[in-house]
Design a protein around this motif. Structure first.
Motif, short mmCIF file in Angstrom:
data_model
loop_
_atom_site.label_atom_id
_atom_site.label_comp_id
_atom_site.label_asym_id
_atom_site.label_seq_id
_atom_site.Cartn_x
_atom_site.Cartn_y
_atom_site.Cartn_z
N SER A 29 0.81 -1.22 0.00
CA SER A 29 0.00 0.00 0.00
C SER A 29 0.84 1.27 0.00
CB SER A 29 -0.95 0.00 1.19
OG SER A 29 -0.20 -0.05 2.39
N ALA A 30 2.05 1.21 0.52
CA ALA A 30 2.89 2.41 0.57
C ALA A 30 3.27 2.88 -0.83
CB ALA A 30 4.14 2.12 1.38
N ALA A 31 3.45 1.94 -1.76
CA ALA A 31 3.84 2.31 -3.12
C ALA A 31 2.70 2.97 -3.88
CB ALA A 31 4.32 1.09 -3.88
N ALA A 32 1.47 2.78 -3.42
CA ALA A 32 0.32 3.33 -4.13
C ALA A 32 0.31 4.85 -4.11
CB ALA A 32 -0.97 2.80 -3.53
N PHE A 33 0.87 5.45 -3.08
CA PHE A 33 0.85 6.90 -2.96
C PHE A 33 2.25 7.50 -2.86
CE2 PHE A 33 -3.23 5.41 -1.32
CZ PHE A 33 -4.07 6.10 -2.16
N SER A 34 3.19 6.89 -3.54
CA SER A 34 4.54 7.41 -3.52
C SER A 34 4.66 8.56 -4.53
CB SER A 34 5.54 6.31 -3.88
OG SER A 34 5.39 5.93 -5.23
N VAL A 81 1.15 8.83 -12.76
CA VAL A 81 -0.26 9.11 -13.01
C VAL A 81 -0.41 10.47 -13.68
CG1 VAL A 81 -2.47 9.59 -11.89
CG2 VAL A 81 -1.12 7.63 -11.18
N CYS A 82 0.33 11.45 -13.19
CA CYS A 82 0.28 12.79 -13.78
C CYS A 82 0.68 12.76 -15.25
CB CYS A 82 1.18 13.73 -12.98
SG CYS A 82 1.17 15.42 -13.58
N GLU A 83 1.73 12.04 -15.55
CA GLU A 83 2.20 11.93 -16.93
C GLU A 83 1.17 11.25 -17.81
OE1 GLU A 83 4.43 12.60 -20.15
OE2 GLU A 83 4.95 13.31 -18.14
N ARG A 84 0.55 10.18 -17.30
CA ARG A 84 -0.46 9.46 -18.09
C ARG A 84 -1.69 10.30 -18.33
NH1 ARG A 84 -1.54 4.18 -15.07
NH2 ARG A 84 0.26 4.66 -13.83
N VAL A 85 -2.12 11.02 -17.31
CA VAL A 85 -3.37 11.78 -17.42
C VAL A 85 -3.17 13.08 -18.19
CG1 VAL A 85 -5.13 13.00 -16.10
CG2 VAL A 85 -4.34 10.77 -15.34
N LEU A 86 -2.14 13.83 -17.84
CA LEU A 86 -1.97 15.16 -18.42
C LEU A 86 -1.06 15.20 -19.64
CD1 LEU A 86 -1.73 17.24 -15.16
CD2 LEU A 86 -3.70 16.96 -16.65
N GLY A 87 -0.03 14.36 -19.65
CA GLY A 87 0.88 14.34 -20.79
C GLY A 87 1.46 15.71 -21.07
N GLU A 88 1.30 16.19 -22.28
CA GLU A 88 1.85 17.49 -22.68
C GLU A 88 1.10 18.67 -22.08
OE1 GLU A 88 4.62 18.10 -24.48
OE2 GLU A 88 4.97 15.94 -24.33
N ARG A 89 -0.09 18.42 -21.55
CA ARG A 89 -0.87 19.52 -20.97
C ARG A 89 -0.41 19.86 -19.56
NH1 ARG A 89 -6.49 17.37 -20.78
NH2 ARG A 89 -5.32 15.50 -20.31
N ARG A 90 0.53 19.09 -19.02
CA ARG A 90 1.02 19.32 -17.66
C ARG A 90 1.76 20.65 -17.61
NH1 ARG A 90 5.01 15.01 -15.89
NH2 ARG A 90 6.24 16.17 -17.36
N HIS A 91 1.57 21.37 -16.55
CA HIS A 91 2.27 22.63 -16.39
C HIS A 91 2.69 22.78 -14.93
CE1 HIS A 91 -1.18 24.46 -14.37
NE2 HIS A 91 -1.90 23.82 -15.25
N GLY A 92 3.56 23.68 -14.70
CA GLY A 92 4.05 23.92 -13.35
C GLY A 92 4.87 25.19 -13.34
N LEU A 93 5.77 25.30 -12.39
CA LEU A 93 6.56 26.52 -12.28
C LEU A 93 7.45 26.74 -13.49
CD1 LEU A 93 7.61 26.44 -8.53
CD2 LEU A 93 5.89 27.86 -9.62
N ASP A 94 7.91 25.67 -14.12
CA ASP A 94 8.80 25.84 -15.27
C ASP A 94 8.11 26.56 -16.43
OD1 ASP A 94 7.17 23.63 -15.56
OD2 ASP A 94 8.63 22.51 -16.77
N THR A 95 6.79 26.51 -16.49
CA THR A 95 6.07 27.23 -17.55
C THR A 95 5.94 28.70 -17.22
OG1 THR A 95 3.91 26.75 -16.59
CG2 THR A 95 4.76 25.19 -18.22
N LEU A 96 6.11 29.07 -15.95
CA LEU A 96 5.98 30.46 -15.54
C LEU A 96 7.30 31.20 -15.58
CD1 LEU A 96 3.66 29.93 -12.45
CD2 LEU A 96 2.99 30.61 -14.75
N LEU A 97 8.40 30.47 -15.49
CA LEU A 97 9.72 31.09 -15.46
C LEU A 97 10.24 31.34 -16.87
CD1 LEU A 97 11.27 28.86 -12.66
CD2 LEU A 97 10.31 31.16 -12.43
#
Length: 71
Positions: free
Chosen positions: A39-44, A51-67
Motif C-alpha cells: 500500500s505504501a507504493a500506491a501513494f509514492s 499518473v500525472c504523466e499518463r493523465v496530463l501528458g503534454e498539458r502538464r504545467h508547473g513553475l517551469d512554464t511560468l519562469l
C-alpha cells in the motif's frame, strides 16, 4: 403481444443480473490485487508522477512554464 412485454422484462432482469455478476467479479479482482500490492507504493511520489504523466501528458504545467527560459 402480451407475452412480448413479459419477455422484455425477463431479458432486462437477466441482463441486470449478469452485469451485477461482472461488477462483483471486477471488484473481487481489484481487492485481491490491492491486497497483494504494497500500500505504501500506491501513494509514492513516483507513482503520482506516473499518473500525472499518463493523465496530463503534454498539458502538464508547473513553475517551469511560468519562469523565463534561461538561455
Amino acid at each position: 403481444m402480451a407475452g412480448l412485454a413479459q419477455a422484455q422484462a425477463g431479458g432486462v432482469t437477466a441482463a441486470a443480473a449478469i452485469n451485477g455478476d461482472l461488477v462483483n467479479a471486477d471488484a473481487d479482482e481489484a481487492v485481491a490485487r490491492r491486497r497483494v500490492a504494497p500500500s505504501a507504493a500506491a501513494f509514492s511520489a513516483e507513482s503520482e508522477a506516473q499518473v500525472c504523466e499518463r493523465v496530463l501528458g503534454e498539458r502538464r504545467h508547473g513553475l517551469d512554464t511560468l519562469l523565463p527560459d534561461a538561455e
